[in-house]
Design an enzyme around this catalytic site. Structure first.
Site, PDB file in Angstrom:
ATOM      1  N   GLY A  76       0.824  -1.240   0.083  1.00 18.33           N
ATOM      2  CA  GLY A  76      -0.088  -0.133   0.126  1.00 18.33           C
ATOM      3  C   GLY A  76       0.734   1.328   0.010  1.00 18.33           C
TER       4      GLY A  76
ATOM      5  N   GLN B 281      -4.769  -8.696  -6.673  1.00 21.24           N
ATOM      6  CA  GLN B 281      -5.586  -8.702  -5.453  1.00 21.24           C
ATOM      7  C   GLN B 281      -7.044  -8.443  -6.051  1.00 21.24           C
ATOM      8  OE1 GLN B 281      -3.245  -5.293  -3.590  1.00 21.24           O
ATOM      9  NE2 GLN B 281      -3.117  -6.811  -1.849  1.00 21.24           N
TER      10      GLN B 281
ATOM     11  N   THR C 213      -4.623  -0.202   2.618  1.00 24.17           N
ATOM     12  CA  THR C 213      -4.572  -0.200   1.420  1.00 24.17           C
ATOM     13  C   THR C 213      -3.479  -1.396   0.806  1.00 24.17           C
ATOM     14  OG1 THR C 213      -2.284   1.365   1.667  1.00 24.17           O
ATOM     15  CG2 THR C 213      -4.380   2.491   1.204  1.00 24.17           C
ATOM     16  N   CYS C 214      -2.844  -2.017   1.748  1.00 23.09           N
ATOM     17  CA  CYS C 214      -1.702  -2.962   1.411  1.00 23.09           C
ATOM     18  C   CYS C 214      -2.528  -4.169   0.688  1.00 23.09           C
ATOM     19  CB  CYS C 214      -1.010  -3.353   2.623  1.00 23.09           C
ATOM     20  SG  CYS C 214       0.271  -2.027   2.904  1.00 23.09           S
ATOM     21  N   PHE C 215      -3.616  -4.462   1.152  1.00 29.66           N
ATOM     22  CA  PHE C 215      -4.687  -5.595   0.879  1.00 29.66           C
ATOM     23  C   PHE C 215      -5.890  -5.138   0.074  1.00 29.66           C
ATOM     24  CE2 PHE C 215      -2.304  -6.080   4.956  1.00 29.66           C
ATOM     25  CZ  PHE C 215      -1.375  -7.212   4.707  1.00 29.66           C
TER      26      PHE C 215
END
Length: 357
Positions: A56, A316, A336-338
């Site tokens: 993210g 993702q 946001t990373c995921f």
């Protein structure tokens, strides 16, 4: 990195902005370190801010770096002349013709490296460059149409000169062999001593030729530096296989965010299913957003502003799950990373819409 707000400061030396900090840390390392098939070419840690970079922060750094590139923070790009409200492509940015110092050309080269990173790990850049830039990158011929696409009145002076009858030309012509550059600099000489050479009926054809040549090649130096940087990550031979439209698409993707496309790549987790009222309200709200609002939403949940071009490029899926706080006063939470949104169980469409904005 210690982020600065682009609209508050300028960074002509490339040392304080998002772009500047990446430039200082990455431009002078061996390019092979950036030639990676991995999804991330570097990791980001923001000074005095929490957060582990699982993708993210990396995407966020790219997004904000592109905002710096297309701003007055850096001396690299300016809005095209059509941005004044004339002609098409009023949102496009062009290289600053006067930026030609060794530092500025190195910064242009780093823009090319960012393009190479985008191609290699599919992290598309939120950049809006016109055809004249992309054509130079793939060595396609630039035409007068490409110039008019960014400067609708670029050739008005040629029309004015052509409209003067030969018998009156020397009496009424006040033009000299100079041109105004795209960044507003007057008196750029088309030939040595051009400011002292008056355009006459005898030399007007030569003036028109030089004027066209100048406009068509105005950004050659800057885009050449971008191409040099790009070629350190993507072989020049590969670049020649692309049309300019294909290169733009693979580097930048499509700025338009298609909500149905996003829906098709979304999965829901407890307590939500696709039939829950809140999920219907979510898509209705996003469907009513402007493209800029959709871009802001995507940055909020994923740290990037453009969707993958093809179905198989989705590494993702967008996840929508419940939230520990289900009050109408609660705000959505993102990871946001995921690519993960925690959506409270709002009691109405109106409340959900307001909280998303």
């Amino acid at each position: 990195m210690k982020a600065t707000k682009a609209k508050e400061k300028t960074d002509p030396s490339g040392s304080k902005s998002y772009f500047g900090q990446l430039f200082r840390q990455l431009h002078f390392i061996p390019p092979s370190h950036l030639r990676t098939p991995a999804e991330y070419s570097w990791r980001v840690r923001y000074k005095d801010e929490g957060g582990m970079d699982a993708g993210g922060l990396y995407r966020d750094s790219i997004y904000n770096t592109c905002l710096d590139i297309q701003s007055q923070v850096l001396p690299l790009f300016i809005p095209c002349p059509n941005a004044s409200g004339v002609g098409e492509n009023q949102n496009k940015w062009i290289p600053t013709p006067g930026s030609k110092s060794s530092l500025e050309l190195s910064m242009f080269s780093f823009v090319g490296k960012l393009m190479g990173v985008a191609i290699r790990n599919r992290q598309m850049l939120n950049l809006d460059f016109p055809s004249i830039v992309w054509k130079l990158l793939v060595c396609d011929p630039v035409t007068s149409a490409d110039v008019i696409a960014i400067d609708a009145v670029a050739f008005n002076i040629i029309d004015a000169i052509s409209s003067i009858p030969d018998e009156y030309f020397n009496e009424y012509s006040e033009y000299t062999f100079t041109v105004k550059s795209a960044d507003g600099k007057d008196g750029v000489e088309l030939i040595k001593g051009g400011k002292d050479i008056r355009v006459t009926k005898e030399n007007k054809d030569e003036f028109i030729r030089l004027w066209r040549e100048y406009k068509i090649h105005e950004f050659d130096l800057q885009v050449g530096a971008i191409r040099n940087g790009l070629s350190t990550l993507v072989p020049v031979q590969v670049l020649s296989l692309f049309t300019w439209e294909e290169l733009e698409l693979i580097v930048c993707g499509k700025p338009e965010i298609n909500i149905q496309y996003l829906m098709d790549n979304t999965r829901y987790e407890h307590p939500y299913t696709k039939d829950c009222p809140q999920i219907g309200w979510l898509w209705q709200a996003l469907g009513g957003f402007s493209q800029k609002e959709r871009e802001n939403f995507l940055c909020f949940v994923w740290g990037r502003s453009r969707l993958p071009l093809q179905q198989e490029k989705w590494t993702q899926k967008f996840q929508v799950t419940g939230c520990g706080l289900n009050s109408d006063n609660a705000l959505p939470i993102t990871h946001t990373c995921f690519f993960h949104l925690e959506l409270p169980k709002y009691s109405s469409q109106e409340i959900l819409d307001r909280k998303l904005r």
